[in-house]
Design a protein around this motif. Structure first.
Motif, PDB file in Angstrom:
ATOM      1  N   SER A  82       0.838  -1.206   0.000  1.00 11.17           N
ATOM      2  CA  SER A  82       0.000   0.000   0.000  1.00 11.17           C
ATOM      3  C   SER A  82       0.867   1.249   0.000  1.00 11.17           C
ATOM      4  O   SER A  82       0.546   2.250  -0.657  1.00 11.17           O
ATOM      5  N   ALA A  83       1.973   1.190   0.738  1.00  5.75           N
ATOM      6  CA  ALA A  83       2.896   2.330   0.759  1.00  5.75           C
ATOM      7  C   ALA A  83       3.440   2.604  -0.640  1.00  5.75           C
ATOM      8  O   ALA A  83       3.545   3.759  -1.072  1.00  5.75           O
ATOM      9  N   ALA A  84       3.776   1.547  -1.365  1.00  4.89           N
ATOM     10  CA  ALA A  84       4.298   1.716  -2.724  1.00  4.89           C
ATOM     11  C   ALA A  84       3.231   2.288  -3.654  1.00  4.89           C
ATOM     12  O   ALA A  84       3.519   3.148  -4.501  1.00  4.89           O
ATOM     13  N   ILE A  85       1.984   1.840  -3.517  1.00  6.38           N
ATOM     14  CA  ILE A  85       0.892   2.341  -4.355  1.00  6.38           C
ATOM     15  C   ILE A  85       0.705   3.839  -4.129  1.00  6.38           C
ATOM     16  O   ILE A  85       0.621   4.636  -5.076  1.00  6.38           O
ATOM     17  N   LEU A  86       0.632   4.248  -2.862  1.00  7.61           N
ATOM     18  CA  LEU A  86       0.410   5.660  -2.559  1.00  7.61           C
ATOM     19  C   LEU A  86       1.607   6.510  -2.977  1.00  7.61           C
ATOM     20  O   LEU A  86       1.447   7.666  -3.378  1.00  7.61           O
ATOM     21  N   ARG A 132      12.378   2.874   1.941  1.00  9.64           N
ATOM     22  CA  ARG A 132      13.356   1.785   1.834  1.00  9.64           C
ATOM     23  C   ARG A 132      12.958   0.601   2.722  1.00  9.64           C
ATOM     24  O   ARG A 132      13.214  -0.557   2.369  1.00  9.64           O
ATOM     25  N   LEU A 133      12.300   0.902   3.849  1.00 14.89           N
ATOM     26  CA  LEU A 133      11.820  -0.188   4.704  1.00 14.89           C
ATOM     27  C   LEU A 133      10.745  -1.006   3.976  1.00 14.89           C
ATOM     28  O   LEU A 133      10.693  -2.235   4.110  1.00 14.89           O
ATOM     29  N   ALA A 134       9.889  -0.305   3.221  1.00 19.71           N
ATOM     30  CA  ALA A 134       8.867  -1.017   2.444  1.00 19.71           C
ATOM     31  C   ALA A 134       9.505  -1.845   1.339  1.00 19.71           C
ATOM     32  O   ALA A 134       9.113  -2.995   1.093  1.00 19.71           O
ATOM     33  N   ASP A 145       5.638  -2.823  -9.475  1.00 24.72           N
ATOM     34  CA  ASP A 145       4.277  -3.022  -9.978  1.00 24.72           C
ATOM     35  C   ASP A 145       3.278  -2.211  -9.151  1.00 24.72           C
ATOM     36  O   ASP A 145       2.350  -1.598  -9.690  1.00 24.72           O
ATOM     37  N   ALA A 146       3.467  -2.226  -7.838  1.00 27.59           N
ATOM     38  CA  ALA A 146       2.570  -1.474  -6.956  1.00 27.59           C
ATOM     39  C   ALA A 146       2.712   0.024  -7.191  1.00 27.59           C
ATOM     40  O   ALA A 146       1.719   0.763  -7.229  1.00 27.59           O
ATOM     41  N   ARG A 147       3.929   0.455  -7.363  1.00 26.40           N
ATOM     42  CA  ARG A 147       4.180   1.877  -7.615  1.00 26.40           C
ATOM     43  C   ARG A 147       3.504   2.315  -8.928  1.00 26.40           C
ATOM     44  O   ARG A 147       2.879   3.378  -8.998  1.00 26.40           O
ATOM     45  N   ARG A 148       3.623   1.452  -9.942  1.00 28.12           N
ATOM     46  CA  ARG A 148       3.004   1.749 -11.226  1.00 28.12           C
ATOM     47  C   ARG A 148       1.478   1.733 -11.098  1.00 28.12           C
ATOM     48  O   ARG A 148       0.785   2.555 -11.707  1.00 28.12           O
TER      49      ARG A 148
END
Length: 784
Positions: free
Chosen positions: A712-716, A744-746, A757-760
């Motif tokens: 979720s952190a990467a998505i946001l 970086r922890l995520a 993929d989540a970031r995208r």
């Protein structure tokens, strides 16, 4: 509370009754109190938390297709059809969206097909629609862009250049419009990175007056293989690889042999005539007159529309007589103009002489505006040359709209805005010159927008900051024109006052390159201006440099201000100078230097009492203390700052301070307290509709979730990155350090592929989905 049911309350009640539930039964099935259900339905409560809304949605069988809308309404953001992607604070989207197509395109099937074919050909990446003024270049370009919008997956951007005169600003305007992150480097590589992710379209409208910038566009096309550029211009750019598509006037009949079928010119006249006079007849006599009119107007679309607008005011025979009177002596009169330009000018001249004296004066007055303008501005500027007891501007503007010389559109808050087509503005300016009025009008125009800028500057720090920002954004072109006039005319004090008042607007709008250029020019020409006025300009220049990552320039400007003050008893300017020195040191990683300068700024500012500047000094010093690992000291400073911002109703900086408090509590190991602050900040930012604050809120929620919900952190994070692209705003350096450390922890908990993929996914989500997700995640973020 008002006691009147909200739309959300009505929706809950309707769904409950449809499901055959009592309030008590709904409360039991959703796990909330019966009082909450009752308060919602009676309007005693307008909103509920996202988690509660989800419980209600489950109990009321809200389907997946309606869930996002239901949850937005639950937070008070779904009223009256509002959606989460309608934030007026997205400046780049405001400027680069495709114009609305209010009328159908007539008679351009061949040219449109040619343009579409070239746009879909990977070998043709610079296409120029060439034609005389009023021939319809913008309309064809808009149609082509709309048809191919789904094909350019990296975006279709429409950038009008009619409001700028300096070719050196073309790339800067394009950069802001497409959401390039500000930086001190070369713009072409930055634009290429922004537009190079996939097929992208850039429409540059009205290029002829900045054609000296053509090499910059050629370099951009060469640097970005996936970019297609569609230009409208009265002249070609004369670049290698350019494909010209000439746009000629419309044919009067179906073919050159006078087939007895309407050609596009006559079809256009008939459609526009029926729009203003629904009972306009179609008889053989009318057809003969219309064909004569269209032929005498050389088939130019704008000229035809000007003529058609008159059919509700006069019979065709009288209209044709006026044309005979005006066109005969004028065609061939201006020997230095191409024939089509002669006809266009003659057509506008004919429309002009049909106006009354008051309408003539107002049209001449409107020649000094760029982009759109409001009624009050038009009335004020026109008053400088119209001393008569003539009708008000509204009636006069309406007459010009009826004559198709002025276009009306809807602005922020539903207010009417007006615009002149470029060819009409040029004609009106020529008339103003002939009447000896232009310089007087330009001065009054500059004075009006200087007054507006200075009145708005403190408002951008208050409770109505969002509304004032939207208002200033509408007049962006007018501020640019006013500043250009002042700089060109040596009006150094006006130029420096205007630029000094606009810097915060430029900062919010992401106009860093243009803002710095304007401030630098005003400062260079205003060396003899008062110290206080120069310091105001330097203060803005330092902040704009900071947001471009030019921290050395920020520090230098701060020192320059201190040198100008030289012990002078000016508390605010000294505070501002020390602030610039401190934030530059913090951005460069010199924490102790930052603390020292920002503490001095705070000490100076304490004398001002409870002010916005005091709150911001507390916020700045708190940020530096947090960076240095002194969380307990930072927390005290942030809490003082928050109290001041809340008293001033500055929700933008209240949200920012809550984010900093959240980071502080995280540093102190107080996760639940951090979640409370970040949740409040996120909710406040969404309610405010401030894109800058929303980006900071998304990053803060991502930071909060980095350990407990890394995906979720990467998505946001991806969503925040996309939003920052749109608003051309990079994060504050100190914030970025905190965000990156937690991110970086995520990353450590996910594979690289899953993380990216989540970031995208976050970059591709709709704003409704992003905001609902962020609010829900913030609600649950304190759980361990």
């Amino acid at each position: 509370m008002s006691g009147h049911p909200t739309e959300f309350g009505k929706r809950v009640k309707a769904l409950r009754l449809t499901a055959g539930l009592t309030q008590a039964e709904l409360a039991e099935s959703s796990g909330i109190s019966e009082r909450t259900v009752s308060d919602l339905e009676r309007g005693q409560r307008a909103t509920v938390y996202p988690a509660t809304a989800r419980q209600l949605a489950g109990a009321l069988d809200v389907g997946d297709d309606d869930l996002a809308t239901f949850l937005l309404a639950a937070g008070g953001r779904g009223e009256r059809g509002a959606t989460a992607n309608q934030f007026p604070s997205f400046p780049s989207a405001y400027r680069s969206r495709l114009p609305y197509r209010l009328t159908r395109l007539i008679g351009r099937e061949t040219e449109l097909a040619t343009v579409l074919g070239l746009m879909r050909d990977s070998e043709s990446r610079l296409i120029t629609l060439v034609g005389t003024g009023g021939v319809g270049k913008t309309r064809v370009a808009t149609e082509a862009a709309a048809i191919t919008q789904e094909e350019f997956i990296s975006g279709s951007h429409f950038v009008t250049l009619s409001a700028i005169d300096d070719p050196g600003l073309v790339l800067a305007v394009v950069a802001t419009s497409v959401g390039v992150q500000p930086g001190a480097g070369e713009l072409v590589p930055m634009l290429a990175r922004r537009l190079g992710a996939g097929p992208a379209l850039l429409v540059l409208d009205t290029f002829e007056h900045v054609v000296a910038a053509a090499p910059d566009i050629g370099e951009l096309v060469s640097s970005c293989p996936s970019l297609t550029v569609l230009v409208t211009s009265r002249t070609a750019l004369h670049l290698r690889g350019e494909r010209e598509v000439p746009l000629r006037p419309l044919a009067v009949w179906k073919d050159e042999f006078h087939d007895e079928t309407f050609g596009p010119a006559m079809a256009l006249f008939m459609e526009r005539a029926h729009a203003v006079a629904p009972n306009f007849p179609v008889t053989p006599a009318v057809i003969d007159s219309v064909s004569d009119i269209c032929a005498r107007l050389d088939g130019l679309p704008l000229a035809i529309e000007l003529a058609a607008a008159r059919v509700k005011h006069m019979p065709l025979s009288e209209l044709l007589a006026h044309l005979d009177h005006r066109l005969d002596p004028l065609v061939g009169g201006a020997r230095d103009l191409p024939p089509r330009h002669q006809t266009m000018r003659a057509a506008i001249d004919w429309s002009y002489v049909l106006l009354g004296p008051t309408e003539m004066r107002l049209l001449r007055s409107l020649s000094v505006f760029r982009g759109t303008f409001g009624r009050h501005a038009a009335e004020t500027v026109a008053a400088s040359i119209d001393k008569s007891d003539s009708p008000g501007a509204l009636a006069t503007l309406s007459a010009l709209v009826d004559a198709s010389l002025v276009a009306m559109e809807t602005g922020v808050g539903g207010r009417a805005r007006y615009r002149l087509l470029d060819v009409v503005r040029e004609y009106a300016a020529e008339r103003a010159v002939s009447a000896g009025e232009l310089e007087q009008l330009r001065r009054r125009h500059a004075e009006y927008f200087l007054e507006l800028a200075e009145r708005s500057e403190p408002e951008l720090r208050g409770s109505q900051q969002r509304e004032w920002y939207g208002r200033l954004l509408e007049d962006e072109g007018n501020f640019r024109a006013a500043l250009s006039w002042a700089l060109e005319g040596g009006e150094s004090e006006i130029a420096l006052r205007l630029a000094g008042a606009l810097w915060m607007f430029w900062r919010w709008a992401g106009l860093f390159v243009e803002g710095r250029a304007g401030l630098d020019a005003a400062l260079a020409g205003g060396e003899e201006c008062a110290v206080g006025l120069r310091c105001q300009g330097l203060w803005g220049a330092g902040w704009l440099a900071y947001h471009q990552g030019d921290y050395q320039r920020t520090a230098k400007v701060g020192q320059q201000m201190l040198g100008l003050l030289n012990g002078a008893d000016n508390i605010l300017h000294r505070r501002n100078a020390l602030t610039l020195v401190g934030i530059a040191a913090l951005a460069e990683g010199r924490g102790e230097d930052a603390v020292a300068a920002l503490r001095d700024a705070l000490d100076v500012c304490e004398e001002l009492g409870k002010s916005w500047h005091l709150g911001t000094s507390l916020l700045n010093l708190g940020t530096a203390q947090l960076y240095e690992g002194r969380g307990a000291q930072a927390k005290i400073l942030f809490e003082r700052a928050l109290a001041i911002y809340e008293d001033l109703a500055d929700r933008h900086f209240s949200a920012r301070t809550l984010v900093q408090l959240g980071y502080t509590e995280l540093a102190l190991g107080q996760r639940e307290k951090a979640a409370t602050h970040i949740r409040s900040a996120m909710s406040m930012s969404v309610d405010l509709g401030d894109a800058w604050s929303i980006a900071e809120g998304l990053e803060a929620v991502a930071t909060l979730l980095s350990e407990s919900a890394p995906r979720s952190a990467a998505i946001l994070t991806g969503s925040a990155e996309r939003l920052r692209d749109e608003i051309s705003m990079r994060p504050h350096p100190a914030d970025a350090i905190i965000n990156d450390a937690y991110l970086r922890l995520a990353q450590e908990q996910l594979t690289r592929e899953i993380f990216e993929d989540a970031r995208r996914e976050g970059r591709e989500m709709t704003w409704e989905s992003v905001i609902v997700a962020a609010l829900e995640e913030a609600e649950a973020g304190g759980a361990t």
